[in-house]
Design a protein around this motif. Structure first.
Motif, PDB file in Angstrom:
ATOM      1  N   ALA A 176      11.691   0.979  -7.309  1.00 42.59           N
ATOM      2  CA  ALA A 176      10.894   0.611  -8.481  1.00 42.59           C
ATOM      3  C   ALA A 176       9.402   0.743  -8.197  1.00 42.59           C
ATOM      4  CB  ALA A 176      11.228  -0.817  -8.904  1.00 42.59           C
ATOM      5  N   MET A 177       8.987   0.393  -6.986  1.00 41.70           N
ATOM      6  CA  MET A 177       7.565   0.496  -6.645  1.00 41.70           C
ATOM      7  C   MET A 177       7.132   1.962  -6.565  1.00 41.70           C
ATOM      8  SD  MET A 177       4.837  -1.230  -6.136  1.00 41.70           S
ATOM      9  CE  MET A 177       5.276  -2.919  -5.696  1.00 41.70           C
ATOM     10  N   LEU A 178       7.997   2.826  -6.040  1.00 39.27           N
ATOM     11  CA  LEU A 178       7.664   4.248  -6.007  1.00 39.27           C
ATOM     12  C   LEU A 178       7.520   4.793  -7.420  1.00 39.27           C
ATOM     13  CD1 LEU A 178      10.049   5.488  -3.160  1.00 39.27           C
ATOM     14  CD2 LEU A 178       7.556   5.315  -3.050  1.00 39.27           C
ATOM     15  N   ALA A 179       8.377   4.346  -8.330  1.00 31.65           N
ATOM     16  CA  ALA A 179       8.255   4.768  -9.724  1.00 31.65           C
ATOM     17  C   ALA A 179       6.933   4.283 -10.318  1.00 31.65           C
ATOM     18  CB  ALA A 179       9.433   4.239 -10.531  1.00 31.65           C
ATOM     19  N   ARG A 180       6.524   3.078  -9.928  1.00 27.39           N
ATOM     20  CA  ARG A 180       5.240   2.535 -10.411  1.00 27.39           C
ATOM     21  C   ARG A 180       4.068   3.387  -9.936  1.00 27.39           C
ATOM     22  NH1 ARG A 180       1.204   1.555 -12.079  1.00 27.39           N
ATOM     23  NH2 ARG A 180       0.130  -0.407 -12.573  1.00 27.39           N
ATOM     24  N   ALA A 181       4.215   4.005  -8.762  1.00 27.03           N
ATOM     25  CA  ALA A 181       3.143   4.843  -8.208  1.00 27.03           C
ATOM     26  C   ALA A 181       3.236   6.288  -8.675  1.00 27.03           C
ATOM     27  CB  ALA A 181       3.189   4.791  -6.686  1.00 27.03           C
ATOM     28  N   GLY A 182       4.067   6.559  -9.655  1.00 34.50           N
ATOM     29  CA  GLY A 182       4.152   7.907 -10.201  1.00 34.50           C
ATOM     30  C   GLY A 182       5.241   8.766  -9.610  1.00 34.50           C
ATOM     31  N   GLY A 183       6.074   8.192  -8.737  1.00 34.13           N
ATOM     32  CA  GLY A 183       7.153   8.948  -8.135  1.00 34.13           C
ATOM     33  C   GLY A 183       6.670   9.881  -7.034  1.00 34.13           C
ATOM     34  N   VAL A 184       7.607  10.534  -6.357  1.00 38.58           N
ATOM     35  CA  VAL A 184       7.245  11.437  -5.266  1.00 38.58           C
ATOM     36  C   VAL A 184       6.724  12.744  -5.846  1.00 38.58           C
ATOM     37  CG1 VAL A 184       8.910  10.407  -3.693  1.00 38.58           C
ATOM     38  CG2 VAL A 184       9.575  12.384  -5.061  1.00 38.58           C
ATOM     39  N   ALA A 208       0.325   8.622  -7.576  1.00 38.01           N
ATOM     40  CA  ALA A 208      -0.952   7.909  -7.522  1.00 38.01           C
ATOM     41  C   ALA A 208      -0.942   6.956  -6.335  1.00 38.01           C
ATOM     42  CB  ALA A 208      -1.187   7.144  -8.820  1.00 38.01           C
ATOM     43  N   GLN A 209      -1.698   7.296  -5.283  1.00 42.69           N
ATOM     44  CA  GLN A 209      -1.797   6.421  -4.129  1.00 42.69           C
ATOM     45  C   GLN A 209      -2.617   5.177  -4.494  1.00 42.69           C
ATOM     46  OE1 GLN A 209      -2.410   8.606  -0.246  1.00 42.69           O
ATOM     47  NE2 GLN A 209      -3.152  10.201  -1.614  1.00 42.69           N
ATOM     48  N   GLY A 210      -2.323   4.071  -3.804  1.00 41.52           N
ATOM     49  CA  GLY A 210      -3.104   2.873  -4.077  1.00 41.52           C
ATOM     50  C   GLY A 210      -2.441   1.618  -3.571  1.00 41.52           C
ATOM     51  N   THR A 246       0.847  -1.186   0.000  1.00 48.32           N
ATOM     52  CA  THR A 246       0.000   0.000   0.000  1.00 48.32           C
ATOM     53  C   THR A 246       0.884   1.237   0.000  1.00 48.32           C
ATOM     54  OG1 THR A 246      -1.700  -1.179   1.266  1.00 48.32           O
ATOM     55  CG2 THR A 246      -1.844   1.239   1.209  1.00 48.32           C
ATOM     56  N   ILE A 247       0.641   2.145  -0.925  1.00 58.09           N
ATOM     57  CA  ILE A 247       1.438   3.367  -1.029  1.00 58.09           C
ATOM     58  C   ILE A 247       0.522   4.565  -0.817  1.00 58.09           C
ATOM     59  CG2 ILE A 247       2.971   4.742  -2.485  1.00 58.09           C
ATOM     60  CD1 ILE A 247       3.726   2.281  -3.987  1.00 58.09           C
ATOM     61  N   THR A 248       0.855   5.392   0.165  1.00 55.17           N
ATOM     62  CA  THR A 248       0.071   6.594   0.464  1.00 55.17           C
ATOM     63  C   THR A 248       1.007   7.788   0.624  1.00 55.17           C
ATOM     64  OG1 THR A 248       0.158   6.085   2.844  1.00 55.17           O
ATOM     65  CG2 THR A 248      -1.778   5.327   1.627  1.00 55.17           C
TER      66      THR A 248
END
Length: 382
Positions: A192-200, A177-179, A170-172
């Motif tokens: 890599a997961m942070l990049a998948r979520a659209g970066g900071v 993009a949180q999700g 879970t990324i918030t």
């Protein structure tokens, strides 16, 4: 009374007027440099006033330590299709005999919708209770095959996921993009997961990444993911990742460009950078010899700064920077500001004197006007 006597009387009256105005308390931004020194422990006050030098700079250079514990760093990469509790599996079994324990030759025994229980196990007839969570479908297939091979020759097993998200995180916070995201082959590490979520979505210099895993928590600066490869940890199903802005701040007071509570704009902040963040010293009123940093210092650091070993508990410390000294600017550049510090710049002595003169001249002008008005009224009545 002769002329000399009148002159001395007027001078005495003027000095009395200046003294009375000064005693009334003119407006000012805060205590003077002398008043701060008067409150030092050396003068029976309650704070240690210390001039900053190279030794003090080294002793006080304490920055928040962020990072991941060895448990985080030593965790290996998970498979791209790891089974988790709650997943539903479909299992097919073929036996190479006419009358098998589960089926006949050529016809598979299909165990549809086998759900992984909360403890991570599934039950297969004749194979017993098998650990499924944390394993890939291929690993589960091998375990079932080995269990059944003890009772039927050359069993063939197929395991597939029917439902469930598998290993997800879970990324918030401040991300694109949180999700909830599955751990897949390209996204098995934190970066890599942070990049998948659209970066900071905040300035990288002040972005912090927090990872909660069970009862463990680790935190790291975003930039350290690139500068320190060991911080780019492998993820685990159930990880909760929070991206947030650094909340550290300092307070700027006195003769500076602005007086306010100021957030850090970088991971480390020097006294010189802190002054620059608030617009620098006031050109009209600041005393560059009176730049103070006030903080509550731990006993360990206080003893190191003061060359003592008897202090216990937090101590009130006032660090003095003199920007006019030959190396004063370098000292300010090297002195580290910490969360909760107060940076105070005193007014130059002439500023207060100018205020006194302004009030005096204004008072004399007013007195002259009153005298003139009195004379005019006297002449009118006469």
């Amino acid at each position: 009374m002769n002329i000399v006597g009148k002159v001395w009387v007027r001078k005495a009256a003027l000095f009395a007027l200046v003294a009375s105005i000064s005693a009334c308390g003119l407006p000012r931004v805060g205590p003077t440099k002398n008043e701060i020194f008067a409150g030092s422990v050396q003068r029976n006050g309650d704070a240690f006033v210390v001039a900053v030098n190279d030794r003090v700079t080294r002793a006080t250079a304490v920055v928040p330590a962020l990072g991941f514990s060895p448990d985080f760093q030593n965790a290996g990469l998970v498979g791209s299709d790891t089974i988790q509790p709650g997943d539903t599996l479909g299992i097919s079994i073929w036996e190479n005999v006419e009358a098998g324990i589960l089926t006949t030759a050529g016809a598979p025994a299909s165990l549809e919708e086998v759900q992984v229980d909360g403890a991570g196990f599934i039950f297969i007839p004749y194979a017993g209770r098998i650990k499924a969570s944390g394993n890939s479908p291929e690993a589960i297939r091998r375990v079932i095959t080995g269990k059944l091979a003890e009772q039927t020759p050359d069993p063939q097993v197929v395991v597939r996921r029917l439902a469930g998200d598998g290993s997800t995180v879970t990324i918030t916070g401040s991300v694109g993009a949180q999700g909830v995201y599955p751990i897949e082959r390209p996204t098995r590490t934190l970066n890599a997961m942070l990049a998948r979520a659209g970066g900071v979505a905040i300035a990288p210099e002040i972005a912090k990444i927090k990872v909660n895993r069970g009862n463990q928590t680790g935190e790291v600066w975003f930039q350290d993911l690139f500068n320190q490869p060991e911080t780019n940890i492998a993820l685990r199903g159930g990880d909760r990742i929070l991206v947030e802005e650094d909340t550290r701040s300092f307070t700027a007071l006195g003769a500076t460009g602005s007086q306010s509570r100021v957030r850090f704009e970088t991971q480390t902040l020097s006294a010189l950078e802190a002054i620059a963040q608030v617009g620098g010293l006031s050109a009209a009123s600041a005393d560059p010899t009176g730049v103070f940093v006030l903080r509550n210092e731990s006993a360990e650091v206080s003893n190191s700064v003061l060359g003592r070993a008897d202090l216990q508990g937090d101590q009130r410390m006032v660090y003095v920077l003199n920007l006019t000294e030959p190396n004063g600017m370098f000292m300010a550049r090297d002195f580290v500001i910490r969360d909760g510090d107060t940076v105070y710049v005193t007014e130059a002595p002439y500023v207060q004197w100018s205020k006194v003169l302004s009030v005096v001249t204004g008072s004399l002008a007013t007195a002259g006007s009153i005298s003139a008005l009195n004379d005019a009224l006297g002449n009118t009545t006469n």
